[in-house]
Design a protein around this motif. Structure first.
Motif, PDB file in Angstrom:
ATOM      1  N   GLU A 179      26.663  15.610   5.892  1.00 31.92           N
ATOM      2  CA  GLU A 179      26.037  15.482   7.210  1.00 31.92           C
ATOM      3  C   GLU A 179      24.661  16.125   7.204  1.00 31.92           C
ATOM      4  N   GLU A 202      34.188   5.897   7.243  1.00 30.40           N
ATOM      5  CA  GLU A 202      33.413   7.139   7.176  1.00 30.40           C
ATOM      6  C   GLU A 202      32.083   6.918   6.455  1.00 30.40           C
ATOM      7  N   THR A 203      32.110   6.161   5.358  1.00 34.89           N
ATOM      8  CA  THR A 203      30.866   5.928   4.624  1.00 34.89           C
ATOM      9  C   THR A 203      29.897   5.106   5.467  1.00 34.89           C
ATOM     10  N   LYS A 204      30.438   4.284   6.363  1.00 34.42           N
ATOM     11  CA  LYS A 204      29.592   3.440   7.206  1.00 34.42           C
ATOM     12  C   LYS A 204      28.608   4.281   8.020  1.00 34.42           C
ATOM     13  N   VAL A 205      29.108   5.405   8.523  1.00 34.91           N
ATOM     14  CA  VAL A 205      28.264   6.298   9.316  1.00 34.91           C
ATOM     15  C   VAL A 205      27.107   6.812   8.463  1.00 34.91           C
ATOM     16  N   THR A 247      24.572   4.057   7.592  1.00 36.27           N
ATOM     17  CA  THR A 247      23.648   3.820   8.693  1.00 36.27           C
ATOM     18  C   THR A 247      22.580   4.903   8.746  1.00 36.27           C
ATOM     19  N   ALA A 248      23.005   6.145   8.568  1.00 41.73           N
ATOM     20  CA  ALA A 248      22.058   7.261   8.599  1.00 41.73           C
ATOM     21  C   ALA A 248      21.044   7.135   7.472  1.00 41.73           C
ATOM     22  N   LYS A 299      32.134  17.020   3.757  1.00 39.63           N
ATOM     23  CA  LYS A 299      31.498  16.199   4.785  1.00 39.63           C
ATOM     24  C   LYS A 299      30.361  16.945   5.474  1.00 39.63           C
TER      25      LYS A 299
END
Ligand SMILES: [Zn+2]
Length: 132
Positions: free
Chosen positions: A105, A5-8, A11-12, A101
């Protein structure tokens, strides 16, 4: 938060940082040299209404203001990436609760949960730095 989840968000954040850095240098070019005609490629990242302004004085002032807030954002992004590295990303720095989350986001570099952020805004509107 799970690593996947942190990977997303990582990347952002990295994409955000790259874009901001690109924008900052492109804007610095415009603000300091004021020769926007020759920097054709770089201007594609800027909103057209800034490039189209006629008054150079106004444009310079406006551009430098934008750069200051970009620096702030870059600092927040840097801290967020640091928190991902130390596996504290998504945890409120104030109450150690989980940052939703949905909030991450919207603001991937949020350091506080919504409740603490609101409390902070009301109580310490000009508090410098971030609580550890
Ligand atoms: Zn909190």
């Amino acid at each position: 938060m799970k690593a996947a989840e942190t990977k997303v968000f990582r990347t952002a954040l990295i994409a955000m940082r790259a874009r901001l850095r690109g924008d900052v240098s492109a804007m610095a070019d415009v603000a300091l040299r004021k020769t926007r005609s020759e920097s054709s490629g770089d201007l594609s990242t800027m909103p057209t209404h800034i490039a189209d302004l006629d008054s150079d004085g106004y444009e310079q002032e406006f551009t430098l203001t934008l750069m200051a807030s970009d620096e702030d954002t870059l600092n927040h992004i840097h801290s967020a990436l640091e928190r991902i590295r130390t596996k504290t990303y998504g945890i409120c720095e104030e109450c150690a609760g989980v940052i939703s989350k949905k909030r991450l986001e919207a603001i991937p570099f949020a350091a506080l949960c919504i409740r603490c952020a609101e409390k902070e805004e009301n109580q310490y509107p000009t508090q410098p730095g971030q609580p550890r």
